[in-house]
Design a protein around this motif. Structure first.
Motif, PDB file in Angstrom:
ATOM      1  N   ARG A   1     -10.780  20.863 -24.775  1.00 25.77           N
ATOM      2  CA  ARG A   1     -11.146  19.485 -24.435  1.00 25.77           C
ATOM      3  C   ARG A   1     -12.069  19.451 -23.215  1.00 25.77           C
ATOM      4  N   ASN A   2     -12.499  18.264 -22.818  1.00 21.37           N
ATOM      5  CA  ASN A   2     -13.481  18.132 -21.744  1.00 21.37           C
ATOM      6  C   ASN A   2     -12.964  18.676 -20.413  1.00 21.37           C
ATOM      7  N   GLY A   3     -13.896  19.160 -19.614  1.00 17.46           N
ATOM      8  CA  GLY A   3     -13.589  19.639 -18.281  1.00 17.46           C
ATOM      9  C   GLY A   3     -12.960  21.017 -18.215  1.00 17.46           C
ATOM     10  N   VAL A   4     -12.939  21.747 -19.322  1.00 16.19           N
ATOM     11  CA  VAL A   4     -12.293  23.062 -19.363  1.00 16.19           C
ATOM     12  C   VAL A   4     -13.260  24.147 -18.877  1.00 16.19           C
ATOM     13  N   THR A   5     -12.721  25.059 -18.074  1.00 14.92           N
ATOM     14  CA  THR A   5     -13.468  26.247 -17.662  1.00 14.92           C
ATOM     15  C   THR A   5     -12.669  27.469 -18.093  1.00 14.92           C
ATOM     16  N   ILE A   6     -13.336  28.363 -18.809  1.00 16.24           N
ATOM     17  CA  ILE A   6     -12.742  29.641 -19.205  1.00 16.24           C
ATOM     18  C   ILE A   6     -13.678  30.708 -18.672  1.00 16.24           C
ATOM     19  N   GLY A   7     -13.250  31.408 -17.627  1.00 13.91           N
ATOM     20  CA  GLY A   7     -14.202  32.355 -17.068  1.00 13.91           C
ATOM     21  C   GLY A   7     -13.684  33.239 -15.969  1.00 13.91           C
ATOM     22  N   LEU A   8     -14.610  33.630 -15.115  1.00 12.02           N
ATOM     23  CA  LEU A   8     -14.362  34.589 -14.050  1.00 12.02           C
ATOM     24  C   LEU A   8     -13.542  33.971 -12.929  1.00 12.02           C
ATOM     25  N   LYS A   9     -12.734  34.800 -12.303  1.00 12.53           N
ATOM     26  CA  LYS A   9     -11.922  34.328 -11.180  1.00 12.53           C
ATOM     27  C   LYS A   9     -12.732  34.324  -9.886  1.00 12.53           C
ATOM     28  N   HIS A  10     -13.571  35.361  -9.714  1.00 12.36           N
ATOM     29  CA  HIS A  10     -14.392  35.480  -8.510  1.00 12.36           C
ATOM     30  C   HIS A  10     -15.830  35.788  -8.908  1.00 12.36           C
ATOM     31  N   THR A  11     -16.777  35.260  -8.178  1.00 16.08           N
ATOM     32  CA  THR A  11     -18.182  35.530  -8.421  1.00 16.08           C
ATOM     33  C   THR A  11     -18.463  37.018  -8.256  1.00 16.08           C
ATOM     34  N   GLY A  12     -19.241  37.550  -9.166  1.00 16.37           N
ATOM     35  CA  GLY A  12     -19.613  38.954  -9.082  1.00 16.37           C
ATOM     36  C   GLY A  12     -18.567  39.923  -9.609  1.00 16.37           C
ATOM     37  N   GLU A  13     -17.447  39.424 -10.069  1.00 17.58           N
ATOM     38  CA  GLU A  13     -16.367  40.252 -10.609  1.00 17.58           C
ATOM     39  C   GLU A  13     -16.309  40.055 -12.114  1.00 17.58           C
ATOM     40  N   ARG A  14     -16.402  41.132 -12.874  1.00 20.01           N
ATOM     41  CA  ARG A  14     -16.371  41.046 -14.340  1.00 20.01           C
ATOM     42  C   ARG A  14     -14.939  40.825 -14.815  1.00 20.01           C
ATOM     43  N   GLY A  15     -14.820  40.221 -15.983  1.00 17.74           N
ATOM     44  CA  GLY A  15     -13.507  40.066 -16.598  1.00 17.74           C
ATOM     45  C   GLY A  15     -13.128  38.621 -16.797  1.00 17.74           C
ATOM     46  N   SER A  16     -13.079  38.214 -18.036  1.00 13.67           N
ATOM     47  CA  SER A  16     -12.715  36.850 -18.397  1.00 13.67           C
ATOM     48  C   SER A  16     -11.480  36.862 -19.280  1.00 13.67           C
ATOM     49  N   PRO A  17     -10.880  35.705 -19.490  1.00 11.19           N
ATOM     50  CA  PRO A  17      -9.654  35.633 -20.286  1.00 11.19           C
ATOM     51  C   PRO A  17      -9.839  36.030 -21.753  1.00 11.19           C
ATOM     52  N   VAL A  18      -8.742  36.502 -22.329  1.00 11.79           N
ATOM     53  CA  VAL A  18      -8.629  36.721 -23.760  1.00 11.79           C
ATOM     54  C   VAL A  18      -7.616  35.683 -24.228  1.00 11.79           C
ATOM     55  N   ILE A  19      -8.046  34.813 -25.121  1.00 11.29           N
ATOM     56  CA  ILE A  19      -7.203  33.703 -25.572  1.00 11.29           C
ATOM     57  C   ILE A  19      -6.794  33.960 -27.014  1.00 11.29           C
ATOM     58  N   GLY A  20      -5.513  33.835 -27.285  1.00 12.86           N
ATOM     59  CA  GLY A  20      -4.966  34.108 -28.614  1.00 12.86           C
ATOM     60  C   GLY A  20      -5.273  33.029 -29.634  1.00 12.86           C
ATOM     61  N   ASN A  21      -4.562  33.053 -30.738  1.00 10.97           N
ATOM     62  CA  ASN A  21      -4.743  32.101 -31.838  1.00 10.97           C
ATOM     63  C   ASN A  21      -3.901  30.844 -31.627  1.00 10.97           C
ATOM     64  N   ARG A  22      -4.402  29.735 -32.146  1.00  7.27           N
ATOM     65  CA  ARG A  22      -3.696  28.448 -32.132  1.00  7.27           C
ATOM     66  C   ARG A  22      -3.334  28.008 -30.716  1.00  7.27           C
ATOM     67  N   VAL A  23      -4.270  28.130 -29.805  1.00  5.23           N
ATOM     68  CA  VAL A  23      -4.066  27.709 -28.423  1.00  5.23           C
ATOM     69  C   VAL A  23      -4.704  26.332 -28.252  1.00  5.23           C
ATOM     70  N   ASP A  24      -3.965  25.424 -27.624  1.00  9.42           N
ATOM     71  CA  ASP A  24      -4.422  24.054 -27.372  1.00  9.42           C
ATOM     72  C   ASP A  24      -4.643  23.926 -25.868  1.00  9.42           C
ATOM     73  N   ILE A  25      -5.899  23.724 -25.457  1.00  9.01           N
ATOM     74  CA  ILE A  25      -6.246  23.696 -24.037  1.00  9.01           C
ATOM     75  C   ILE A  25      -6.551  22.257 -23.631  1.00  9.01           C
ATOM     76  N   GLY A  26      -5.748  21.721 -22.722  1.00  8.18           N
ATOM     77  CA  GLY A  26      -5.866  20.334 -22.286  1.00  8.18           C
ATOM     78  C   GLY A  26      -7.071  20.083 -21.403  1.00  8.18           C
ATOM     79  N   ALA A  27      -7.415  18.814 -21.262  1.00  5.82           N
ATOM     80  CA  ALA A  27      -8.573  18.388 -20.476  1.00  5.82           C
ATOM     81  C   ALA A  27      -8.452  18.857 -19.030  1.00  5.82           C
ATOM     82  N   GLY A  28      -9.536  19.390 -18.514  1.00  6.42           N
ATOM     83  CA  GLY A  28      -9.601  19.791 -17.113  1.00  6.42           C
ATOM     84  C   GLY A  28      -8.950  21.116 -16.785  1.00  6.42           C
ATOM     85  N   ALA A  29      -8.416  21.807 -17.779  1.00  8.08           N
ATOM     86  CA  ALA A  29      -7.744  23.082 -17.516  1.00  8.08           C
ATOM     87  C   ALA A  29      -8.747  24.153 -17.081  1.00  8.08           C
ATOM     88  N   LYS A  30      -8.293  25.030 -16.219  1.00 10.86           N
ATOM     89  CA  LYS A  30      -9.094  26.161 -15.753  1.00 10.86           C
ATOM     90  C   LYS A  30      -8.327  27.433 -16.067  1.00 10.86           C
TER      91      LYS A  30
END
Length: 168
Positions: free
Chosen positions: A97-126
């Motif tokens: 939904r709107n306002g969601v960020t899926i990404g890096l924890k720190h600038t310049g550091e590689r590695g983002s989340p791995v999200i499984g199946n049937r996940v419901d991500i609410g508005a504004g979640a990080k």
């Protein structure tokens, strides 16, 4: 590419007004262009992709690079302010939904989340960092998830508290 676009069309309820559908079309085109092996032939398609991506971002407020790995039936439910890292891996039947960020924890550091199946991500979640979100998880609105979330769980709050998901 066209089979994926058909599935995206069905996922977004066959509605041309859904910005998520347009973003997914640009994403699918960006993935498809990598299948053109001769660099010289791929170049005009890469240029077109970059133009379409910028226009898509400006029109929808959704940033989804073609390097992101996305499963089937990924649904962008609402318009605007969605940022997904190119390193992220997203499973099947995920709703964002709107306002969601899926990404890096720190600038310049590689590695983002791995999200499984049937996940419901609410508005504004990080969802930040090198973490794993299990299958059948609900991420509450405005939750800040910086740790692994096991399958069949609920993550709510800042920072997110992990609770078992109640089943009916």
């Amino acid at each position: 590419m066209f089979e994926n676009i058909k599935e995206d069309w069905r996922t977004h309820e066959r509605d041309l007004s859904k910005p998520g559908f347009w973003v997914m079309m640009v994403y699918r085109f960006g993935k498809w262009r990598y299948k053109i092996k001769p660099r010289l032939l791929r170049l005009p398609f890469s240029l077109l992709y970059k133009i379409l991506k910028i226009l898509s971002q400006m029109a929808t407020g959704i940033e989804l690079p073609c390097e992101t790995k996305i499963g089937k039936r990924f649904k962008i439910e609402h318009f605007s302010d969605i940022i997904i890292s190119g390193d992220a891996v997203i499973g099947d039947d995920v709703i964002v939904r709107n306002g969601v960020t899926i990404g890096l924890k720190h600038t310049g550091e590689r590695g983002s989340p791995v999200i499984g199946n049937r996940v419901d991500i609410g508005a504004g979640a990080k969802i930040l960092g090198t973490i794993h979100i299990g299958d059948d998880v609900i991420i509450g609105a405005n939750a800040v998830v910086i740790q692994d979330v096991p399958s069949n769980s609920l993550a709510v709050g800042v920072p997110a508290q992990i609770r078992p998901r109640k089943t009916k």
